[in-house]
Scaffold this motif. Structure first.
Motif, mmCIF file in Angstrom:
data_model
loop_
_atom_site.group_PDB
_atom_site.id
_atom_site.type_symbol
_atom_site.label_atom_id
_atom_site.label_comp_id
_atom_site.label_asym_id
_atom_site.label_seq_id
_atom_site.Cartn_x
_atom_site.Cartn_y
_atom_site.Cartn_z
ATOM 1 N N LEU A 55 0.809 -1.219 0.000
ATOM 2 C CA LEU A 55 0.000 0.000 0.000
ATOM 3 C C LEU A 55 0.840 1.267 0.000
ATOM 4 O O LEU A 55 0.321 2.346 -0.270
ATOM 5 N N ARG A 94 -2.647 1.443 -4.776
ATOM 6 C CA ARG A 94 -3.929 1.920 -4.249
ATOM 7 C C ARG A 94 -4.914 0.762 -4.188
ATOM 8 O O ARG A 94 -4.770 -0.246 -4.879
ATOM 9 N N TRP A 95 -5.959 0.941 -3.352
ATOM 10 C CA TRP A 95 -6.974 -0.097 -3.217
ATOM 11 C C TRP A 95 -7.710 -0.331 -4.534
ATOM 12 O O TRP A 95 -8.174 -1.447 -4.802
ATOM 13 N N VAL A 136 -2.257 -8.045 0.603
ATOM 14 C CA VAL A 136 -2.152 -6.583 0.684
ATOM 15 C C VAL A 136 -1.381 -6.234 1.956
ATOM 16 O O VAL A 136 -1.819 -6.518 3.061
ATOM 17 N N LEU A 172 -8.828 6.097 2.711
ATOM 18 C CA LEU A 172 -9.420 5.710 1.433
ATOM 19 C C LEU A 172 -10.068 6.949 0.835
ATOM 20 O O LEU A 172 -10.710 7.736 1.547
ATOM 21 N N GLU A 187 -12.415 5.018 -3.664
ATOM 22 C CA GLU A 187 -11.933 3.729 -3.157
ATOM 23 C C GLU A 187 -12.945 3.103 -2.214
ATOM 24 O O GLU A 187 -13.182 1.885 -2.245
ATOM 25 N N PHE A 218 -14.727 -0.420 -2.774
ATOM 26 C CA PHE A 218 -14.680 -1.428 -1.721
ATOM 27 C C PHE A 218 -16.064 -2.041 -1.517
ATOM 28 O O PHE A 218 -16.231 -3.259 -1.491
ATOM 29 N N VAL A 267 -5.329 -9.095 3.975
ATOM 30 C CA VAL A 267 -4.641 -7.863 4.370
ATOM 31 C C VAL A 267 -3.768 -8.145 5.585
ATOM 32 O O VAL A 267 -4.237 -8.687 6.592
ATOM 33 N N LEU A 270 -10.440 3.102 6.203
ATOM 34 C CA LEU A 270 -10.248 1.670 5.956
ATOM 35 C C LEU A 270 -10.963 0.848 7.019
ATOM 36 O O LEU A 270 -11.669 -0.130 6.704
#
Length: 360
Positions: free
Chosen positions: A55, A59-60, A82, A92, A96, A100, A115, A127
């Motif tokens: 990260l 990016r997500w 991740v 985020l 993002e 998600f 993660v 997040l």
């Protein structure tokens, strides 16, 4: 590493679309990943595809876009790892956060996002809020806190059982005295003991005392000699170990541990993991607090991993397994057999060479 201290699904249909692990020490979470990968790639199954995202520079949206790429029919399972740490990586963007929600409304089949977040994932940050909003069946969320002594004892006993062994309470206490509650070191000691015992099932305190010699200066020097390709020195140390009554099974365990750790470390680097984290798991006793010594050892170990090929590591491990079987089933001379192996290793490893096991 065999098994995991964290529970791992036994069947592919029980694997969730996402797992979120956070904590200061993620060794147990990495063990979970390794064991899950092993179980998903069972007999007759295709190899598991693994892709790692850091990260700090990804990016997500990239993670979720990769997850959305639906695998073909008969494609292998995919694990998207991740890696994150720090407050900045808990943020985020609005886009993002929406991505998600959209992805987990209909996650891709045969795809699991795992993660590994060093530190806390706070529920007040974007997040943490997005993770907390996921339905329970979709994700497992676990903060890995330092283990209490009672819990570590139970986990140590369970680890022995997973390897087909039982440890007396005195043996478990002795291991904890040696390892100081460090899960990585306990895991290593348990595996060494399992090899050391051979077919014997019960681990006694005296067995742990024998293992302590594997943490002695001689064994540290043996590993260092193997890393340097200094087979002259390795043979002298092996001679000393036999003269001091070290069991040949224990010497084989040390040799196997060296090659197995190198193989796992190389796999971690290929997956994009931080080299310092890989080194910490391979050499848990060498702390960054050691300054220049730490930097030198880190550089030398990474250079070693770059020189040794996976195929050679696997071949050496197979040879050691065959030696272990011969040791237990025939009247082979153990010292000469181990010395001959080291000579063979020296012909492929960098550093000084020898031409005869008898040379001193």
């Amino acid at each position: 590493m065999a098994g995991s201290f964290l529970p791992v699904p036994d069947r592919p249909e029980d694997v969730r679309p996402a797992y979120f692990f956070c904590g200061e020490d993620l060794y147990e979470a990495r063990g979970f990943v390794a064991e899950l990968r092993r179980r998903l790639a069972g007999p007759g199954e295709a190899a598991v595809e693994v892709e790692t995202f850091i990260l700090a520079d990804r990016r997500w949206t990239e993670v979720l876009d990769a997850a959305r790429n639906m695998p073909f029919f008969f494609s292998p399972w995919r694990l998207l790892i991740v890696e994150g740490k720090g407050a900045g990586q808990e943020d985020l963007s609005a886009g993002e956060a929406a991505a998600f929600r959209d992805y987990f409304a209909s996650p891709a089949p045969q795809t699991t996002i795992i993660v590994l977040f060093e530190g806390k994932i706070r529920k007040t940050r974007p997040l943490g809020k997005s993770i907390a909003a996921l339905p329970g069946p979709l994700a497992r969320i676990e903060e890995i806190a330092p283990r209490k002594d009672r819990e570590i004892k139970s986990l140590t006993a369970e680890k022995f059982e997973s390897l087909g062994k039982q440890a007396t309470p005195e043996a478990v206490e002795r291991i904890l005295d040696i390892a100081g509650g460090e899960i990585a070191r306990i895991d290593s000691e348990v595996e060494k003991l399992a090899v050391y015992l051979g077919p014997r099932r019960t681990v006694e305190a005296d067995d742990v005392a024998a293992l302590c010699s594997a943490r002695s200066f001689d064994n540290w020097e043996l590993t260092a000699a193997l890393e340097a390709g200094d087979t002259d020195k390795a043979l002298i140390i092996i001679e000393s170990l036999f003269e001091n009554g070290e069991a040949p099974e224990m010497i084989l365990a040390v040799l196997s541990g060296f090659f197995r750790t190198a193989l796992l470390a190389k796999a971690g680097l290929r997956e994009g993991r931080d080299p310092k984290e890989v080194f910490r798991e391979a050499k848990p006793s060498i702390s960054e607090r050691f300054g220049g010594f730490y930097q030198r050892m880190l550089g030398e170990y990474l250079a070693l991993l770059g020189r040794i090929k996976d195929a050679d590591l696997l071949r050496w491990l197979e040879e050691l397994e065959d030696m272990d079987r011969r040791l237990k089933s025939t009247a082979v001379a153990p010292k000469e057999m181990i010395q001959a192996f080291v000579v063979g290793y020296g012909r492929k490893a960098p550093g000084r060479r020898i031409t005869s096991p008898g040379r001193r």
